[in-house]
Motif scaffolding. Sequence first.
Motif, short mmCIF file in Angstrom:
data_model
loop_
_atom_site.label_atom_id
_atom_site.label_comp_id
_atom_site.label_asym_id
_atom_site.label_seq_id
_atom_site.Cartn_x
_atom_site.Cartn_y
_atom_site.Cartn_z
N PRO A 1 0.83 -1.21 0.00
CA PRO A 1 0.00 0.00 0.00
C PRO A 1 0.87 1.26 0.00
N ASN A 2 0.35 2.30 -0.62
CA ASN A 2 1.11 3.54 -0.71
C ASN A 2 0.15 4.71 -0.51
N ILE A 3 0.54 5.64 0.37
CA ILE A 3 -0.36 6.77 0.63
C ILE A 3 0.28 8.10 0.22
N ASP A 4 1.35 8.01 -0.56
CA ASP A 4 2.09 9.23 -0.92
C ASP A 4 1.19 10.28 -1.57
N SER A 5 0.25 9.81 -2.37
CA SER A 5 -0.56 10.78 -3.11
C SER A 5 -1.84 11.20 -2.38
N VAL A 6 -2.00 10.72 -1.15
CA VAL A 6 -3.19 11.12 -0.40
C VAL A 6 -2.99 12.55 0.11
N GLU A 7 -3.87 13.44 -0.33
CA GLU A 7 -3.72 14.86 0.03
C GLU A 7 -3.93 15.09 1.53
N PRO B 1 -4.58 12.81 4.54
CA PRO B 1 -4.79 11.47 5.14
C PRO B 1 -5.62 11.58 6.42
N PRO B 2 -6.34 10.51 6.77
CA PRO B 2 -7.11 10.53 8.02
C PRO B 2 -6.17 10.48 9.23
N ASP B 3 -6.71 10.78 10.40
CA ASP B 3 -5.90 10.80 11.62
C ASP B 3 -5.11 9.51 11.83
N LEU C 1 -3.64 7.70 9.94
CA LEU C 1 -2.41 7.57 9.13
C LEU C 1 -1.43 8.71 9.36
N ILE C 2 -1.79 9.66 10.21
CA ILE C 2 -0.83 10.74 10.48
C ILE C 2 -0.52 10.81 11.98
#
Lengths: 211, 415
Positions: free
Chosen positions: B250-256, B258-260, B262-263
Motif C-alpha cells: 500500500p502507498n499513501i504518498d498521493s493522499v492529500e 490522510p485521516p488521523d 495515518l498521520i
Amino acid sequence: MSYSPIFEEVIMQLLAQSVVCEISSPECFRFVEQEHNREQIDKHLHAIGRHLAQTSDKLGYFCAYNVLDTSKKRSRTQKQFESFVIDLEGIIDWLRLVRSIDQDSRPLVAGAQVKESELLSAIEESNSLKQQLESISQKLKTGGKSTEARAKLTAVLKYLVEQNYLKPMGGTGTQFMATAKWSLLYDQLDFIRSYDAIEIASETEQQRELL
Amino acid sequence: MGRREDAKAAVGALHRHTDALSDVCYLNQGQIDEVADNDTMISTLQKNKLAYPIDGLSGYQLHGKVRGLFDHVTRRHRYRESHSRLAGLIEDLESSILSYRHAKTKVHTDVDFALSEVKEIVMDIMDAIGDTVEMFHSVVNDEFSVVSDIDERIRQTRRCIDDISKINIVFESLGVSQMQRWVNVDLQLENLLMKILKSHVDRCLLDLVASGRKLHDMLAKLITDKKFQHVNNLIDAFSGKFKKDPGYRPNIDSVETPPDCLIQSEAIFIGGYANTDSAIDEVTLGDIAQTAMEKREAKLTKEHPEAENITVEHRTSETIEEEIDPLIISVEQLFDALMSPAAPDSLSACYAYRALNVNATLEDWMLTVMSYYSAQKRAIDPLWKLRISTHIEEPINGTHYVDDITFERKVVSHG
C-alpha cells in the motif's frame, strides 16, 4: 493549570506514539475519557501542531499531526507508513491464525485475551497452523533459527508485545491482552481498503471458498 | 396434483379471500358463517384442507394453521394496535371512575352499574396489558430469528427498544400515586385498583423488564457481531489481496489529506542539551557532572562489589625492590655532580640532558629538574644560582618559553 502527574503521563505517552487505552494504561485512559481533561490535552497538543485523536471504536486515543504542512512531517509520516507496510502481511496472517483458533472465529480486538498455551496446543495439533506460524515468523523476522513451534510462537508474541499490540498479563508471561493498537490498525486498513479499492469477498464467495 | 401445485392452490385460496379471512381470524375467532357470501370461500378453503365443518353446528371453522399464519405475519401490527388500545382504555377508566364518583353523590343513579363499568374496563386493561406484554415477549423471542441480515436485526431491535419505552409510559400512568388518586377513600375501588389491577401490572412489568433486558443484550451482541464481521471482512480482504498480488505494498504518498489514523505523530523523546560554549552555565554544569560522576561511581561499586573488598595479604617477610625511573636517576646524577667538589662553575640542564643521554623528552627533563630543584632548594641555593633563559613568541607576549636552565656557582666571600 496546576501541575498534574497524570496529565504529564498522558502527554508523555501520546508524544511517545503510544495508543492510550484501557488495557495499556487504564489510569491514563480513564483520565482522557473525561471531557474536560480531553479538552486540556487537546489544547496542549494543538500548541505543538498536534491533536488528540480517537480510534473509530472509541477504545483508544493517540496523537496525530494537525496538518502535514511541512515536507519534514510528510516524509516522517511516509517513513512510518513504510515501516508499517513492511510487517503488514505478517500481521494479517497472524490475525487469521488467531481467528482460526478461536472457537467463534472472532477477530483479535482490543480487550481480547491471548493465551500462549491455547494457541500452542492448537498449532501443535495442526500441520497447516504450524506452516502458518512458520510463515508469520518469517514475515515478521522473529523466528530465529529455531524449528520448534513453541519458540516461534513465543518470539512472535514477544514481537507483538514490543510493538505494543499485546500487553502481558499476570506473572507467567504467557497470557496477554490485546490493546487498542489493533483498533488503530483496523482503522488504517479500512482507509487503505477503500483507497486502494480492495474488494471484500461477499458472503457467498466466502461460503464457496469454505466449501 | 403435485406438491407445488397443492401449495400454489392453498396460497391462492388464501390470497383470494385475505380480507374476509382476516376478519374471520380476529373478529369471529376463526368461525366462518354459513351464508351465501361465504360459499365460494368455504368451498375453496375446504378443498385445500384449510377449513372444516363444525360438528352439530352450522358454519365452518378455519384451520388453526391459517390462524397461526395470520398471527405470525400480523404480530407487529397487532402489537401496535393493542398498544394504542391500552392507552385508550386508560382514558376510559379515568372517565368511568369519574362517572362512578358522580353516581355516588346522586340519589337516583345506579352506583352498582357505574362500578361494574369500572370493573369491566379494569378487566379489559388487564387483558390488554397481558396481551401487549405477551406479544412483546414473543416479538423479542421469535420474530428476529428469521432475519439473517445483521443491519436489519439491529434496526428491528432498536425499534423494539423504542416501543418498550413507549409501553413504559403507559405503565407509568398506572403507577401507585395515580391509582391512589383514583381510589381516594373508596374501599371498592381500592380493592379493584390497588390489589387486583396493581398486582397484575407489577407482574407484567417484571416480564417487560426481562424482555427489555434481553433486547439490550441482543442489541449489544448484534453490534459486536457487526463489528466482528467488519473486522473479519477487512482481514480477509487484505489476505486475499496479498495472495492475489504478492508484491502488493500500500502507498499513501498521493493522499492529500490522510485521516488521523495515518498521520500519527512520530515519537518525541523529550530531553535537553547544555550550552557548553558559554561560561554562563559553568557552575550548574559542574554540579551536574559532579552528581553524574558520583552516581556512576556508586553504580560501579554496586556492579563490582568485589572492588570494595580487597583481600589484604600478610607479606612482611618479602622485600620488594622499588625500581627507580631512569629519568629520576639522571636528575639525581646532575645534582650529585653539582654538589661534588669537582663541579664546574656553570652547568646547563640542556648540556646535562645531552651528556647523560636522558631517555625522556627535553620538556619532561626540564620540568623534573625544576621540581627536584624546588625540593632541594635549601641545600642548593647557598652554592648555586639558578638562571633561566627564556624567549617570547609574538604576537602573544605573555608566555615565556624556557630554552635552558643554567646553574652558576656563587662567589663565596671569605671574610
